[in-house]
Design a protein around this motif. Structure first.
Motif: not given
Length: 606
Positions: A122-125, A472-478, A510-515
């Motif tokens: 999320d922090l682009d480390i 922050m960058r939660t995404a789906d996983n097929l 936490l970014d836009e939680i439960l969006k």
């Protein structure tokens, strides 16, 4: 963007380019001198031998050979100097490119990307346009691993302070030439990822002569008997004895072909790295550091008064001689008469018994120097960045002119921000594209910098030691049949587990939680989560479009505070100032953005 520093490194690069040109010119002259010595020696020897002056011819050959070797070594030293100037020039050009935000060519540390880590994704480390690309100057596996480890885990307070002091000492103007020469020395050689760790692990397990003790006896007896039998054959004795000994050596070599090949392959894979480590250690060992931590590290490179670079040089020599087997003709004679491979396998195991522990520790010391050198170079390039002050106040975060180090625009906006105490939640609302998510990342990445011992992108920063956690960058996983909403819930569950099970303070972003759900459930879930976190050893920031969350400032007075980023609409333009303000966001631009994208929204709704 620091234009003055870009110009500074560009000028250094130009100066080094001139030195590089002069070194190349001198190198070319010595190359021709080497040819001249060879030709002159050959002609002189031919002249004397043609005149039947054999003694003079032999002397001329010896003299020519000695001169050729001297000139060859001179040429080798000049070639190294030329390449060092070239690498230093490239290093300064890279510094200017980093300051300009051109990070594409640099290693992003893809091997360290881990979406399950508490914050690195999320922090682009790591990855494209990452903190690793911005800071790392190392090309060796040990140096990159050390720096990556520091980025992934906050150091203890005492360790942070030692790193800050060491980095400050290395970043002094008087130390810059030493620093850049140290970094450039490793770039003369090819490096394989994790080569050192794999080699040491393999070498510890390898006990060829312990498993085959009879071969140790044969190693010292059979070559002597074979040479004696060959000499006897030339003196007129039977050649069958010599042939018998040669046959025995051939059969032994054939039987243990796999072991010989394994020892060679493992060793030669480390050869380039070993030469690099030797050069870097020889650069460190004679230096007298004023900083106590650097001097402590340097002192660990000596054992009974002997420098560890000498031990590594012996290893380099062993591997070098081992590589003679690559010549088919040389390998045939050496391995058929002298058991060449077996001898250097024995030397390698003897070296292991006497030196491996010391050298393995020296690799750790060198890795620490490389990581410190990367951070020091980062500090040299950004002298206006703050050296963070560590606070004993729980969750203390106080920043003046805080900005994101991976935003390189001239007009980069900085903000002041302060919070402290457990159970606190800063709710950041804002219109679309106004900067609220970037602000969360700005806070997070600067905490990471501070707790790894690096300077932070701020005029001043005071921070308490915490464990950073992001969602922050939660995404789906097929592949796992997981929706983005469920993926976010899994991240939040980990946060709750961390704050329930661990005593370590956790700082969440936490970014836009439960969006991923409807507005009613999102609002209820977000409020419940804030209340739950309020009871634990944790604090942090939450960004949201849900303005109703701002009402929690009244419910949990002193524990929830509202901040916002706002925008203004002027005609068809949306203007952002990216300035953090107290209170809930009062400006909205989603309808205008949709209209600009072609969605027919009536003006009165905007």
């Amino acid at each position: 963007m620091n234009q003055k520093k870009i110009e500074y490194f560009t000028e250094r690069a130009k100066s080094l380019e001139e030195q590089e040109r002069k070194a190349a010119s001198k190198l070319g002259l010595v190359s021709w001198l080497r040819v001249a010595v060879f030709v002159a020696g050959a002609l002189l020897a031919w002249y004397f031998f043609s005149a039947d002056q054999n003694t003079a011819g032999a002397i001329s050959l010896v003299v020519a050979y000695v001169l050729f070797v001297v000139v060859l070594r001179w040429h080798t030293r000049l070639d190294y100097t030329y390449k060092q100037y070239m690498l230093l020039r490239q290093l300064n050009e890279e510094e200017a490119e980093r300051l300009g935000g051109n990070l594409q060519k640099f290693d992003g540390g893809a091997a360290y990307i881990n979406d399950q880590h508490p914050y690195t994704s999320d922090l682009d480390i790591f990855g494209h346009n990452s903190l690793f690309q911005l800071i790392n100057r190392s090309v060796s596996g040990i140096g990159k691993n050390k720096l990556a480890n520091w980025m992934q885990k906050a150091a203890p307070v005492n360790e942070i302070l030692k790193r800050q002091s060491a980095v400050g000492a290395l970043a002094q103007p008087a130390q810059l030439d030493w620093l850049q020469n140290f970094i450039a020395k490793s770039r003369h050689y090819k490096h394989t990822e994790a080569a050192a760790a794999h080699f040491i692990e393999w070498l510890r397990k390898s006990n060829f002569y312990k498993e085959h003790p009879i071969l140790k006896l044969l190693l010292f007896v059979l070559p002597v008997l074979t040479l004696g039998a060959i000499v006897a054959w030339f003196m007129g004795y039977s050649g069958y004895i010599a042939a018998s000994f040669l046959a025995v050596q051939y059969l032994v070599s054939f039987k243990y072909t796999a072991a010989r090949d394994e020892y060679y392959d493992k060793s030669i894979g480390m050869y380039e790295a070993i030469r690099s480590y030797k050069d870097q250690l020889q650069h460190i060992e004679p230096e007298k550091f004023k900083d106590p931590y650097l001097e402590e590290l340097r002192g660990q490179l000596f054992h009974d008064g002997a420098m560890v670079s000498g031990c590594i040089s012996k290893l380099s020599t062993i591997i070098d001689y081992f590589s003679w087997r690559l010549s088919t003709l040389m390998s045939f004679f050496l391995n058929t008469i002298l058991m060449w491979d077996f001898f250097w396998m024995y030397r390698l195991e003897s070296w292991k018994q006497n030196r491996l522990d010391q050298v393995e520790h020296s690799f750790e010391v060198l890795a620490t120097f490389e990581a410190l050198a990367s951070i020091a170079s980062f500090q040299v390039a950004n002298p206006d960045y703050a050296v963070p002050e560590l606070s004993s106040v729980p969750f203390k975060f106080k920043a003046e002119e805080l900005a994101h180090p991976l935003i390189f625009t001239v007009s980069r906006v900085a903000n002041n921000f302060e919070m402290q105490g457990a159970g606190k939640t800063m709710v950041v609302t804002g219109s679309n594209m106004s900067g609220k998510t970037t602000f969360l990342r700005t806070v997070g990445i600067n905490i990471v910098l501070a707790l790894m011992g690096a300077p932070a992108c701020a005029d001043k920063l005071k921070v308490a030691p915490v464990q950073v956690y992001t969602a922050m960058r939660t995404a789906d996983n097929l592949a796992e049949n997981t929706s983005s909403f469920y993926a976010e819930l899994k991240r939040l569950r980990i946060l709750l587990q961390m704050t329930e099970e661990e005593q370590e303070p956790v700082f969440y972003l936490l970014d836009e939680i439960l969006k991923g759900t409807n507005s009613r459930d999102r609002h209820a879930g977000a409020m419940a989560l804030i209340r739950q976190l309020h009871q634990r050893n944790t604090s942090g920031l939450i960004s949201t479009h849900d303005l109703e969350l701002g009402a929690m400032e009244q419910e949990l007075t002193g524990s929830v505070e509202n901040y916002s980023f706002n925008s203004t609409i002027e005609g068809d333009k949306i203007i952002f100032d990216y300035t953090l303000q107290r209170g809930i966001c009062r400006s909205f631009n989603a309808s205008k953005l949709m209209q600009l994208m072609g969605i027919a929204i009536e003006e009165e709704t905007i």
